[in-house]
Design an enzyme around this catalytic site. Structure first.
Site, PDB file in Angstrom:
ATOM      1  N   ASP A  45     100.342  56.400  60.881  1.00 22.16           N
ATOM      2  CA  ASP A  45      99.559  56.435  59.528  1.00 22.16           C
ATOM      3  C   ASP A  45      99.901  57.723  58.797  1.00 22.16           C
ATOM      4  O   ASP A  45     100.191  58.637  59.417  1.00 22.16           O
ATOM      5  CB  ASP A  45      97.937  56.160  59.920  1.00 22.16           C
ATOM      6  CG  ASP A  45      97.192  55.850  58.655  1.00 22.16           C
ATOM      7  OD1 ASP A  45      96.877  54.639  58.654  1.00 22.16           O
ATOM      8  OD2 ASP A  45      97.064  56.465  57.562  1.00 22.16           O
ATOM      9  N   ASP A  73     105.060  57.324  57.076  1.00 21.85           N
ATOM     10  CA  ASP A  73     105.190  56.743  55.614  1.00 21.85           C
ATOM     11  C   ASP A  73     106.024  55.661  55.681  1.00 21.85           C
ATOM     12  O   ASP A  73     107.192  55.478  56.005  1.00 21.85           O
ATOM     13  CB  ASP A  73     105.687  57.716  54.793  1.00 21.85           C
ATOM     14  CG  ASP A  73     105.592  57.409  53.560  1.00 21.85           C
ATOM     15  OD1 ASP A  73     105.385  56.203  53.151  1.00 21.85           O
ATOM     16  OD2 ASP A  73     105.837  58.201  52.550  1.00 21.85           O
ATOM     17  N   VAL A  74     105.308  54.480  55.628  1.00 17.79           N
ATOM     18  CA  VAL A  74     106.094  53.091  55.815  1.00 17.79           C
ATOM     19  C   VAL A  74     107.171  52.843  54.508  1.00 17.79           C
ATOM     20  O   VAL A  74     107.994  52.165  54.584  1.00 17.79           O
ATOM     21  CB  VAL A  74     105.282  52.064  55.963  1.00 17.79           C
ATOM     22  CG1 VAL A  74     104.688  51.745  57.225  1.00 17.79           C
ATOM     23  CG2 VAL A  74     104.574  51.614  54.682  1.00 17.79           C
ATOM     24  N   TYR A 189      98.137  42.961  44.226  1.00 17.22           N
ATOM     25  CA  TYR A 189      97.788  42.722  45.656  1.00 17.22           C
ATOM     26  C   TYR A 189      97.884  41.455  45.995  1.00 17.22           C
ATOM     27  O   TYR A 189      98.312  41.032  47.228  1.00 17.22           O
ATOM     28  CB  TYR A 189      96.238  43.041  45.670  1.00 17.22           C
ATOM     29  CG  TYR A 189      95.294  43.006  47.141  1.00 17.22           C
ATOM     30  CD1 TYR A 189      96.111  43.852  48.143  1.00 17.22           C
ATOM     31  CD2 TYR A 189      94.651  42.070  47.472  1.00 17.22           C
ATOM     32  CE1 TYR A 189      95.511  43.810  49.474  1.00 17.22           C
ATOM     33  CE2 TYR A 189      94.134  41.900  48.862  1.00 17.22           C
ATOM     34  CZ  TYR A 189      94.594  42.931  49.906  1.00 17.22           C
ATOM     35  OH  TYR A 189      94.252  42.752  51.073  1.00 17.22           O
ATOM     36  N   LYS A 193     100.519  40.001  49.088  1.00 13.59           N
ATOM     37  CA  LYS A 193     100.243  39.224  50.211  1.00 13.59           C
ATOM     38  C   LYS A 193     100.939  38.066  50.193  1.00 13.59           C
ATOM     39  O   LYS A 193     101.217  37.405  51.318  1.00 13.59           O
ATOM     40  CB  LYS A 193      98.719  39.181  50.205  1.00 13.59           C
ATOM     41  CG  LYS A 193      97.886  40.290  50.335  1.00 13.59           C
ATOM     42  CD  LYS A 193      98.166  41.051  51.831  1.00 13.59           C
ATOM     43  CE  LYS A 193      97.633  42.460  51.904  1.00 13.59           C
ATOM     44  NZ  LYS A 193      98.230  43.185  53.171  1.00 13.59           N
ATOM     45  N   VAL A 222      86.099  42.365  54.211  1.00 13.24           N
ATOM     46  CA  VAL A 222      85.497  43.099  55.549  1.00 13.24           C
ATOM     47  C   VAL A 222      84.379  43.875  55.042  1.00 13.24           C
ATOM     48  O   VAL A 222      84.615  44.796  54.135  1.00 13.24           O
ATOM     49  CB  VAL A 222      86.502  43.908  56.319  1.00 13.24           C
ATOM     50  CG1 VAL A 222      85.679  44.464  57.409  1.00 13.24           C
ATOM     51  CG2 VAL A 222      87.767  43.219  56.585  1.00 13.24           C
TER      52      VAL A 222
HETATM   53  N1  LIG Z   1      89.475  45.459  54.403  1.00 17.68           N
HETATM   54  C1  LIG Z   1      89.507  43.662  53.957  1.00 17.68           C
HETATM   55  O1  LIG Z   1      88.472  43.493  53.477  1.00 17.68           O
HETATM   56  C2  LIG Z   1      90.688  43.334  54.105  1.00 17.68           C
HETATM   57  C3  LIG Z   1      90.912  41.883  53.744  1.00 17.68           C
HETATM   58  C4  LIG Z   1      91.889  41.228  53.784  1.00 17.68           C
HETATM   59  C5  LIG Z   1      93.243  41.709  54.142  1.00 17.68           C
HETATM   60  N2  LIG Z   1      93.090  43.030  54.422  1.00 17.68           N
HETATM   61  C6  LIG Z   1      94.419  43.756  54.783  1.00 17.68           C
HETATM   62  O2  LIG Z   1      94.501  44.040  56.287  1.00 17.68           O
HETATM   63  C7  LIG Z   1      95.133  45.314  56.442  1.00 17.68           C
HETATM   64  C8  LIG Z   1      94.515  46.364  56.810  1.00 17.68           C
HETATM   65  O3  LIG Z   1      93.287  46.683  56.061  1.00 17.68           O
HETATM   66  P1  LIG Z   1      92.470  47.770  56.191  1.00 17.68           P
HETATM   67  O4  LIG Z   1      90.826  47.389  55.701  1.00 17.68           O
HETATM   68  O5  LIG Z   1      92.314  48.335  57.468  1.00 17.68           O
HETATM   69  O6  LIG Z   1      93.045  48.761  54.855  1.00 17.68           O
HETATM   70  P2  LIG Z   1      92.810  50.331  54.902  1.00 17.68           P
HETATM   71  O7  LIG Z   1      92.947  50.856  53.547  1.00 17.68           O
HETATM   72  O8  LIG Z   1      91.581  50.751  55.550  1.00 17.68           O
HETATM   73  O9  LIG Z   1      93.934  51.041  55.688  1.00 17.68           O
HETATM   74  C9  LIG Z   1      95.229  50.880  55.357  1.00 17.68           C
HETATM   75  C10 LIG Z   1      95.959  52.120  56.070  1.00 17.68           C
HETATM   76  O10 LIG Z   1      97.057  52.149  55.527  1.00 17.68           O
HETATM   77  C11 LIG Z   1      97.647  53.634  55.533  1.00 17.68           C
HETATM   78  N3  LIG Z   1      98.606  53.847  54.688  1.00 17.68           N
HETATM   79  C12 LIG Z   1      98.658  53.724  53.085  1.00 17.68           C
HETATM   80  N4  LIG Z   1      99.911  53.830  52.725  1.00 17.68           N
HETATM   81  C13 LIG Z   1     100.865  54.016  53.913  1.00 17.68           C
HETATM   82  C14 LIG Z   1     102.019  54.250  54.028  1.00 17.68           C
HETATM   83  N5  LIG Z   1     102.825  54.523  52.720  1.00 17.68           N
HETATM   84  N6  LIG Z   1     102.458  54.738  55.330  1.00 17.68           N
HETATM   85  C15 LIG Z   1     101.753  54.598  56.269  1.00 17.68           C
HETATM   86  N7  LIG Z   1     100.305  54.212  56.304  1.00 17.68           N
HETATM   87  C16 LIG Z   1      99.881  54.151  54.920  1.00 17.68           C
HETATM   88  C17 LIG Z   1      96.178  54.367  54.971  1.00 17.68           C
HETATM   89  O11 LIG Z   1      96.573  55.640  55.256  1.00 17.68           O
HETATM   90  C18 LIG Z   1      95.122  53.492  55.818  1.00 17.68           C
HETATM   91  O12 LIG Z   1      94.625  54.187  56.807  1.00 17.68           O
HETATM   92  C19 LIG Z   1      95.738  45.462  54.902  1.00 17.68           C
HETATM   93  O13 LIG Z   1      96.966  45.131  54.796  1.00 17.68           O
HETATM   94  C20 LIG Z   1      94.545  44.875  53.834  1.00 17.68           C
HETATM   95  O14 LIG Z   1      95.307  44.515  52.883  1.00 17.68           O
HETATM   96  C21 LIG Z   1      92.008  43.736  54.449  1.00 17.68           C
END
Ligand SMILES: NC(=O)c1ccc[n+]([C@@H]2O[C@H](COP(=O)([O-])OP(=O)(O)OC[C@H]3O[C@@H](n4cnc5c(N)ncnc54)[C@H](O)[C@@H]3O)[C@@H](O)[C@H]2O)c1
Length: 278
Positions: A45, A73-74, A189, A193, A222
């Site tokens: 992360d 960093d992805v 977004y 997706k 969530v």
């Molecule tokens: N939380 C929700 O309600 C929800 C709903 C549907 C889908 N999702 C999907 O599930 C996945 C996880 O969601 P989440 O709630 O944990 O999101 P989040 O925002 O809490 O976590 C995302 C993480 O990705 C990291 N990140 C961002 N850019 C980055 C980069 N360039 N390199 C490496 N890491 C990086 C951030 O630091 C963060 O810790 C995501 O793909 C999100 O779109 C989440």
């Protein structure tokens, strides 16, 4: 701690699970889930401090799990290659990849939503940075991991989708009573997706006749400190009448990472409280 999945198809004992975005709300849950099924972890992360505390938490709850963390960093090819190299050096394998890193526009209490403007005003820079992380990042991260999986000819790749990759966001739920300028869940977004569903199917088909499987897990809404108005609006759009809890995706992560899903590839596991069935 007793390993509840031991000797079942869900058993991940000594399997190596690589997770991007591991410091995120769901990323942490995926790490804890994999550890609960016996896996060893390599966690990446941008947020080093959060990775450190997650590592400590895992060590205290699952002492048999070997956990390695690395800033990732992805959007950076070398960074993706470097964490994959860490997997090879420490374990010489990757059994499952959970690609959870994302820019996910949040609407929780206290979130800055000022840039989530109407479509015609949405900034190009935000469009581009989301594409960079959410799509190019998925490409680069899995490209690096697949090099290792190809050597063994097996592995499970899990991308994270959203109900908004399947249907358009219902923008009515982002409208607040008395708000002058409405905020919107951004188009980018949905585009990202939906793109990940395409990447899932492409890669699954690409790895035809191997045991490299690629699937999408589709969560939705969530709960994370959202205000009552948002919770009410969101919940009314679901069949189950509520938002999800962050730990409700743990079982799905274990299922998709393990042999329990051995005949599943190119699929989308939708866990959206019935949002897309209405
Ligand atoms: N939380 C929700 O309600 C929800 C709903 C549907 C889908 N999702 C999907 O599930 C996945 C996880 O969601 P989440 O709630 O944990 O999101 P989040 O925002 O809490 O976590 C995302 C993480 O990705 C990291 N990140 C961002 N850019 C980055 C980069 N360039 N390199 C490496 N890491 C990086 C951030 O630091 C963060 O810790 C995501 O793909 C999100 O779109 C989440």
């Amino acid at each position: 701690m007793n390993q509840p999945y031991k000797d079942t198809p869900f058993d991940l004992t000594d399997r190596v699970v690589l997770i991007s975005g591991a410091a995120g709300l769901l990323g942490k849950e995926f790490a804890l889930a994999a550890a609960s099924a016996g896996a060893h972890l390599v966690l990446g992360d941008l947020k080093r401090d959060d990775l450190e505390s997650l590592k400590s938490e895992i060590a205290s709850v699952y002492p048999n799990t070997k956990t390695w963390i690395q800033v990732l960093d992805v959007t950076d090819t070398d960074s993706c290659r470097s964490i994959v190299q860490l997997c090879e050096i420490r374990f010489n394998r990757i059994d499952a990849v959970i690609h959870s890193a994302a820019i996910d526009p949040k609407f929780e209490r206290g979130s800055d939503t000022t840039s989530f403007s109407k479509f015609t005003k949405f900034p190009k820079e935000l469009w581009q940075s989301s594409l960079d992380v959410n799509l190019t990042g998925a490409f680069l991260f899995t490209q690096a991991a697949c090099e290792v999986m190809e050597k063994s000819g097996k592995g499970s790749i899990i991308f994270l989708g959203s109900n908004y990759g399947l249907v358009g966001p219902d923008q009515r739920i982002y409208k607040k009573a008395g708000q002058e300028n409405q905020t919107y869940k951004p188009a980018v977004y949905s585009v990202c997706k939906a793109g990940l569903l395409g990447l899932t199917k492409f890669l699954a088909a690409y790895y035809m006749n191997t045991a490299i499987r690629v699937n999408l897990l589709t969560p939705s809404g969530v709960w994370n400190q959202h205000d009552d108005e948002f919770i009410k609006n969101y919940s009314s759009r679901t069949i189950l009448g509520r938002m999800s809890e962050k730990n409700e995706y743990r079982g799905a992560a274990i299922f998709l990472a393990s042999d329990a899903s051995s005949y599943m590839t190119g699929a989308n596991l939708v866990m959206d409280g019935g949002w897309t069935a209405l």
